[in-house]
Design a protein around this motif. Structure first.
Motif, PDB file in Angstrom:
ATOM      1  N   SER A  13       0.810  -1.224   0.000  1.00 52.81           N
ATOM      2  CA  SER A  13       0.000   0.000   0.000  1.00 52.81           C
ATOM      3  C   SER A  13       0.842   1.273   0.000  1.00 52.81           C
ATOM      4  N   VAL A  14       2.115   1.177  -0.367  1.00 49.42           N
ATOM      5  CA  VAL A  14       2.963   2.370  -0.401  1.00 49.42           C
ATOM      6  C   VAL A  14       2.614   3.242  -1.601  1.00 49.42           C
ATOM      7  N   THR A  15       2.809   4.542  -1.428  1.00 49.68           N
ATOM      8  CA  THR A  15       2.711   5.456  -2.560  1.00 49.68           C
ATOM      9  C   THR A  15       3.974   5.316  -3.405  1.00 49.68           C
ATOM     10  N   ALA A  16       3.982   5.918  -4.578  1.00 48.21           N
ATOM     11  CA  ALA A  16       5.164   5.846  -5.451  1.00 48.21           C
ATOM     12  C   ALA A  16       6.381   6.467  -4.763  1.00 48.21           C
ATOM     13  N   GLU A  17       6.164   7.576  -4.070  1.00 50.31           N
ATOM     14  CA  GLU A  17       7.265   8.227  -3.367  1.00 50.31           C
ATOM     15  C   GLU A  17       7.804   7.339  -2.241  1.00 50.31           C
ATOM     16  N   GLU A  18       6.903   6.705  -1.505  1.00 54.33           N
ATOM     17  CA  GLU A  18       7.322   5.812  -0.420  1.00 54.33           C
ATOM     18  C   GLU A  18       8.047   4.581  -0.965  1.00 54.33           C
ATOM     19  N   ALA A  19       7.585   4.059  -2.082  1.00 50.78           N
ATOM     20  CA  ALA A  19       8.220   2.895  -2.685  1.00 50.78           C
ATOM     21  C   ALA A  19       9.659   3.204  -3.085  1.00 50.78           C
ATOM     22  N   ALA A  20       9.886   4.380  -3.654  1.00 56.77           N
ATOM     23  CA  ALA A  20      11.234   4.775  -4.056  1.00 56.77           C
ATOM     24  C   ALA A  20      12.151   4.902  -2.841  1.00 56.77           C
ATOM     25  N   ALA A  21      11.624   5.518  -1.770  1.00 56.74           N
ATOM     26  CA  ALA A  21      12.421   5.659  -0.546  1.00 56.74           C
ATOM     27  C   ALA A  21      12.730   4.304   0.063  1.00 56.74           C
ATOM     28  N   GLU A  22      11.778   3.391  -0.003  1.00 48.95           N
ATOM     29  CA  GLU A  22      11.984   2.059   0.571  1.00 48.95           C
ATOM     30  C   GLU A  22      13.035   1.280  -0.212  1.00 48.95           C
ATOM     31  N   GLU A  23      12.973   1.336  -1.520  1.00 44.95           N
ATOM     32  CA  GLU A  23      13.949   0.630  -2.340  1.00 44.95           C
ATOM     33  C   GLU A  23      15.354   1.155  -2.072  1.00 44.95           C
ATOM     34  N   GLU A  24      15.483   2.457  -1.940  1.00 45.17           N
ATOM     35  CA  GLU A  24      16.786   3.058  -1.652  1.00 45.17           C
ATOM     36  C   GLU A  24      17.304   2.597  -0.290  1.00 45.17           C
ATOM     37  N   GLU A  25      16.415   2.561   0.673  1.00 37.84           N
ATOM     38  CA  GLU A  25      16.814   2.163   2.016  1.00 37.84           C
ATOM     39  C   GLU A  25      17.175   0.687   2.078  1.00 37.84           C
ATOM     40  N   ARG A  26      16.441  -0.148   1.360  1.00 30.65           N
ATOM     41  CA  ARG A  26      16.701  -1.587   1.379  1.00 30.65           C
ATOM     42  C   ARG A  26      18.034  -1.933   0.716  1.00 30.65           C
ATOM     43  N   ALA A  27      18.518  -1.065  -0.119  1.00 31.98           N
ATOM     44  CA  ALA A  27      19.838  -1.281  -0.701  1.00 31.98           C
ATOM     45  C   ALA A  27      20.938  -1.098   0.337  1.00 31.98           C
ATOM     46  N   LEU A  28      20.624  -0.358   1.398  1.00 30.35           N
ATOM     47  CA  LEU A  28      21.608  -0.093   2.449  1.00 30.35           C
ATOM     48  C   LEU A  28      21.443  -1.008   3.655  1.00 30.35           C
ATOM     49  N   PHE A  29      20.202  -1.374   3.960  1.00 34.52           N
ATOM     50  CA  PHE A  29      19.921  -2.172   5.157  1.00 34.52           C
ATOM     51  C   PHE A  29      19.087  -3.381   4.759  1.00 34.52           C
ATOM     52  N   ASP A  30      19.585  -4.575   5.084  1.00 34.55           N
ATOM     53  CA  ASP A  30      18.911  -5.780   4.624  1.00 34.55           C
ATOM     54  C   ASP A  30      17.792  -6.254   5.543  1.00 34.55           C
ATOM     55  N   SER A  31      17.533  -5.548   6.641  1.00 33.63           N
ATOM     56  CA  SER A  31      16.470  -5.954   7.545  1.00 33.63           C
ATOM     57  C   SER A  31      16.015  -4.763   8.374  1.00 33.63           C
ATOM     58  N   GLN A  32      14.853  -4.916   8.973  1.00 39.12           N
ATOM     59  CA  GLN A  32      14.342  -3.891   9.877  1.00 39.12           C
ATOM     60  C   GLN A  32      15.294  -3.702  11.054  1.00 39.12           C
ATOM     61  N   GLU A  33      15.816  -4.785  11.571  1.00 42.14           N
ATOM     62  CA  GLU A  33      16.733  -4.717  12.710  1.00 42.14           C
ATOM     63  C   GLU A  33      18.005  -3.961  12.344  1.00 42.14           C
ATOM     64  N   ALA A  34      18.532  -4.199  11.131  1.00 45.22           N
ATOM     65  CA  ALA A  34      19.740  -3.502  10.695  1.00 45.22           C
ATOM     66  C   ALA A  34      19.511  -1.998  10.608  1.00 45.22           C
TER      67      ALA A  34
END
Length: 379
Positions: free
Chosen positions: A350-371
């Protein structure tokens, strides 16, 4: 590793972690399946009727919280969730009614009342295979004021669900808030508590052989952000909730009627300086299907009460002993919550396009919520 507090409270330890070995990715080995047949993991259990009758109330529950080794308790003899009405309510939510509900509450954002990513063509391998109705007092006010006819169309099932959650909030909310304040050593009052109600339907589905590890998750692994979450499991197959214990996934067995699962979240770990664990959990298919067998997963339902914090609430470790360092920075809830909420929305499609882009960028740096939590907020 989280601190362990061995203090004993008014809690019956009626189960112990099994020795079954599950893979780090959650797939089940044959050895794990054999071990699960011989032993079952069950967290400590608190009898709510006995607790309230004893008069110890918040102090008794606080002692049980501090003694819980894995950030989870089972509460027995609670209010009964109306699963008949919950199932009927999901049946009454047509696409037209779902669109009206979402339009009536913060239209155009990822904060939706109705979520069905796979049914609406927004699914994917990372998106949870479930349908969700998110309610709360302010959401109900918004819905009834913006679309008065919708509540009438959803009828008695909606009324019974709202009555149940209202009773749960009034019966257990203040008790949980006081107990969490005592257990973490950080003052927690009803003024800063925020409650949200959630209904979840995990539809029945057929899995082909060897599809268990590649099929979309029912609810993928995560830690809740708020101080605590209460979950009532139900439906045709109420089993499926799993908690990661010492690096291994442990599946809760079928619980007696009127039982709920109490999980502690990131805010409780934060305020207790990790003395109280934040439970990583998920909802998974039957272990045999996860191991590669073909078969059907029955429909599962759950009723959930989230105990959250006001956005101005302070997050700071309180249980810091002599010679001990705080493990977290001091932050305000509103500074942290948007990032965690985005991850929740990403899992639910249910992410917006802007949220999806931010999430993809963040997931490239951190492989988990805990990280992510460790990198941004831990010392």
């Amino acid at each position: 590793m989280p601190h362990r507090n061995n203090q004993q409270g008014p809690v019956a330890a009626i189960g112990a972690p099994s020795t079954s070995e599950l893979s780090a990715h959650g797939a089940y080995s044959n050895q794990a399946l054999k071990a699960q047949k011989s032993t079952a993991w069950l967290p400590p259990t608190v009898d709510m009727t006995a607790l309230l009758a004893a008069g110890s109330t918040a102090s008794g529950l606080a002692a049980a919280i501090k003694a819980a080794p894995d950030g989870v308790l089972v509460l027995s003899n609670t209010l009964q969730a109306p699963f008949g009405s919950i199932g009927e309510l999901f049946g009454r939510v047509t696409p037209e009614r779902a669109a009206r509900a979402n339009a009536a509450y913060q239209s155009g954002t990822s904060r939706l009342v109705w979520k069905d990513a796979h049914g609406e063509g927004r699914g994917g391998p990372h998106v949870d295979y479930k349908r969700v109705i998110d309610l709360s007092p302010h959401r109900m006010e918004s819905l009834t004021s913006s679309d008065p006819g919708l509540a009438a169309e959803l009828g008695e099932p909606l009324q019974e669900v709202v009555s149940f959650f209202t009773a749960v909030r009034d019966s257990y909310g203040p008790l949980l808030v006081e107990a969490l304040g005592e257990a973490t050593g950080f003052p927690f009052t009803e003024d800063e508590a925020r409650y949200a109600f959630r209904l979840v339907e995990y539809p029945a589905r057929e899995l082909k052989a060897d599809a268990g590890t590649s099929a979309p998750p029912r609810c993928s692994a995560h830690r809740d952000f708020g101080p605590a979450t209460l979950i009532w499991p139900g439906g045709e197959e109420p089993e499926g909730l799993e908690v990661r214990v010492n690096g291994q996934w442990q599946r809760l067995p079928r619980l007696p009627a009127r039982s709920a699962v109490l999980l502690f979240g990131i805010c409780t770990a934060w305020r207790s300086n990790d003395r109280i664990s934040s439970a990583e959990h998920r909802v998974a298919d039957d272990p045999a299907l996860m191991a590669g067998a073909a078969g059907a997963t029955p429909r599962r339902l759950s009723a959930v009460l989230f105990v959250g914090l006001h956005e101005s609430s302070v997050l700071s470790p309180a249980l810091v002993g002599p010679g001990e360092a705080p493990r977290y920075r001091t932050m305000v809830t509103g500074e942290v919550q948007p990032t965690v909420r985005r991850k929740w929305s990403w899992r639910e499609g249910s992410v917006t396009a802007e949220e999806a882009a931010a999430e993809e960028e963040e997931r490239a740096l951190f492989d988990s919520q805990e990280a992510l939590i460790t990198a941004l907020y831990k010392l």
